[in-house]
Design an enzyme around this catalytic site. Structure first.
Site, PDB file in Angstrom:
ATOM      1  N   PHE A 128       0.861  -1.187   0.000  1.00 54.47           N
ATOM      2  CA  PHE A 128       0.000   0.000   0.000  1.00 54.47           C
ATOM      3  C   PHE A 128       0.900   1.241   0.000  1.00 54.47           C
ATOM      4  O   PHE A 128       1.851   1.312   0.783  1.00 54.47           O
ATOM      5  CB  PHE A 128      -0.892  -0.030   1.241  1.00 54.47           C
ATOM      6  CG  PHE A 128      -1.973   1.011   1.221  1.00 54.47           C
ATOM      7  CD1 PHE A 128      -3.186   0.761   0.599  1.00 54.47           C
ATOM      8  CD2 PHE A 128      -1.774   2.243   1.813  1.00 54.47           C
ATOM      9  CE1 PHE A 128      -4.182   1.724   0.573  1.00 54.47           C
ATOM     10  CE2 PHE A 128      -2.777   3.218   1.796  1.00 54.47           C
ATOM     11  CZ  PHE A 128      -3.981   2.959   1.171  1.00 54.47           C
ATOM     12  N   ARG A 372     -12.564  -4.162  -7.097  1.00 55.40           N
ATOM     13  CA  ARG A 372     -12.364  -4.879  -5.837  1.00 55.40           C
ATOM     14  C   ARG A 372     -13.692  -5.048  -5.116  1.00 55.40           C
ATOM     15  O   ARG A 372     -14.439  -4.095  -4.949  1.00 55.40           O
ATOM     16  CB  ARG A 372     -11.407  -4.030  -4.991  1.00 55.40           C
ATOM     17  CG  ARG A 372     -10.662  -4.729  -3.913  1.00 55.40           C
ATOM     18  CD  ARG A 372      -9.638  -3.804  -3.281  1.00 55.40           C
ATOM     19  NE  ARG A 372     -10.243  -2.653  -2.630  1.00 55.40           N
ATOM     20  CZ  ARG A 372      -9.667  -1.960  -1.642  1.00 55.40           C
ATOM     21  NH1 ARG A 372      -8.471  -2.303  -1.203  1.00 55.40           N
ATOM     22  NH2 ARG A 372     -10.267  -0.923  -1.100  1.00 55.40           N
TER      23      ARG A 372
END
Ligand SMILES: *Cc1c(COP(=O)(O)O)cnc(C)c1O
Length: 413
Positions: A128, A372
């Site tokens: 991330f 997602r």
């Protein structure tokens, strides 16, 4: 489970779901299918009343006396102890505080202070972004002492050299949902003489986690994803008890041994309290505590079982769309390797996510091409999965995604 599972079977799965009663504990608009609880968890119904109480009684009436009278000052540690039960930590090893990004800084600098002779903070290049950005900031500040190094996801263990002070890894990858073997990688890091910081942002409340079972050194994670703590909820930091001697670099007064003695010099508190920095955000902590309490009512083994079943059902149902419309599964098919989300790569992923919102399905998009679906077993039904794929099929069949307004990407996705 197959893609041709009859609707009646799905209805009976919902009817027999031991977690089904949790759905009513959340505020969810009728008709909406929310598959983004891994980005911002839904609102627990109890949160509004609790905040009204904290604002009206504790703040409004109690004013400053509430720091002691309403236990505001101990909330970060009290909530930390509750989160500890979700992630295999002991009481006194977690504090709820600051943002995940800030806690990454605190954990990495603590680890660096315990490995002074080693320069490298290691992570994977696809981590991330904020995790990697925080590494880069520490490097920039360090005047040459620290090096931020990222390698390909599969090259992590091989990159563990005697230069590495600390390895920063996210247990469940934010895009693919792939789960790392926490115990094995922690062991490899320790064998190389390095410490490890686990990012649990997509783990806590989503999969069973055993920090002490894996002998982890530090961990951090978000309060607003699977813990349902609300937008910008305080995050948390875990430091194994053996590391409580590390001197915090963010040496704020709330981590002082005697903050209200107003001494001239910093003297860190004993235990996890030293990893606090400034005054705790009481309103945010109150909302976080409601979310954590709710999560603690659920059996985590049951949460995991349902999460995998939801993912398997979604993947099976999506198979015909993969063939017809070019979706490519970007998460592990083997569900033992999958966290609580399923991702697909698609060239029009962004537009499709936008078009789905018009049909009351909220999924999310992660650049460059990932659609997602977050799976939150406390408030999703099996029928929601079937309905999602039906609406997605409609979006594809009618090319509803192909509208000019969807070609302009919004500032927040
Ligand atoms: C969501 C997320 C964060 C978010 O960090 P904030 O400081 O709360 O914005 C960090 N790391 C990972 C892996 C995440 O998924």
């Amino acid at each position: 489970m197959t893609g041709t599972m009859a609707v009646a079977d799905v209805v009976s799965l919902d009817a027999g779901d031991p977690l089904a009663p949790f759905r009513d504990r959340f505020h969810l608009r009728e008709g909406l299918i929310y598959l983004d609880g891994n980005s911002l968890g839904a609102l627990p119904r109890a949160t509004g009343d609790r905040l009204a109480e904290v604002i009206g009684d504790e703040w409004g009436e109690g004013l400053i006396t509430s720091w002691l009278g309403a236990s505001w000052s101990t909330a970060p540690r009290r909530i930390g102890d509750k989160i500890a039960r979700l992630v295999g930590a002991h009481p006194g090893e977690i504090v709820a505080t600051d943002s995940t990004s800030v806690n990454i800084f605190k954990a990495l600098t603590a680890a660096l202070s315990l490995r002074r002779e080693r320069p490298v903070i290691l992570s994977e290049a696809t981590n991330f972004p904020t995790d990697v950005y925080m590494m880069q900031g520490i490097e920039a500040f360090s005047g040459g002492r620290v090096k931020a190094v990222t390698v390909a996801p599969d090259a992590i263990v091989d990159a563990l050299s005697d230069e590495v002070a600390v390895l920063l890894l996210t247990q469940v990858h934010y895009k693919s949902g792939r789960v790392r073997d926490m115990a094995a990688i922690t062991r490899a890091a320790h064998e190389a003489g390095a410490l490890i910081v686990w990012d649990l942002s997509h783990s806590a409340g989503a999969i069973p986690v055993d920090l002490n079972g894996a002998n982890a050194d530090f961990a951090i994670g978000c309060g607003y994803k699977f813990l349902n703590g609300g937008p910008g909820a305080p995050a948390y930091l875990f430091a194994a008890a053996r590391h409580h001697g590390a001197t915090p670099i963010l040496s704020g007064w709330f981590g002082h041994a005697r903050p209200f003695d107003f001494e001239e010099d910093y003297d860190p508190a004993a235990g996890i309290a030293r990893f606090q920095c400034g005054t705790p955000p009481v309103l945010g902590l109150a909302a976080l505590e409601v979310g954590v309490d709710l999560m603690l009512e659920a059996d985590m083994a049951e949460v995991r079982r349902k999460s995998l079943a939801l993912g398997d059902l979604l993947i099976a149902r999506m198979q015909p769309l993969c063939d017809a419309y070019g979706f490519a599964l970007a998460s592990p098919r083997d569900h033992a390797l999958r966290g609580s989300q399923v991702a697909y790569a698609h060239r029009q992923g962004y537009q499709i996510a936008q078009a789905l919102r018009e049909l009351d399905v909220i999924a999310d998009f992660r650049a460059p091409d990932i659609l997602r679906f977050g799976l939150t077993p406390l408030y999703l039904r099996y029928s929601d999965i079937v309905e999602t794929v039906e609406r997605l099929e409609r979006v594809c069949a009618t090319r509803a995604w192909d509208k000019p307004q969807y070609h302009q990407r919004a500032a927040v996705t």
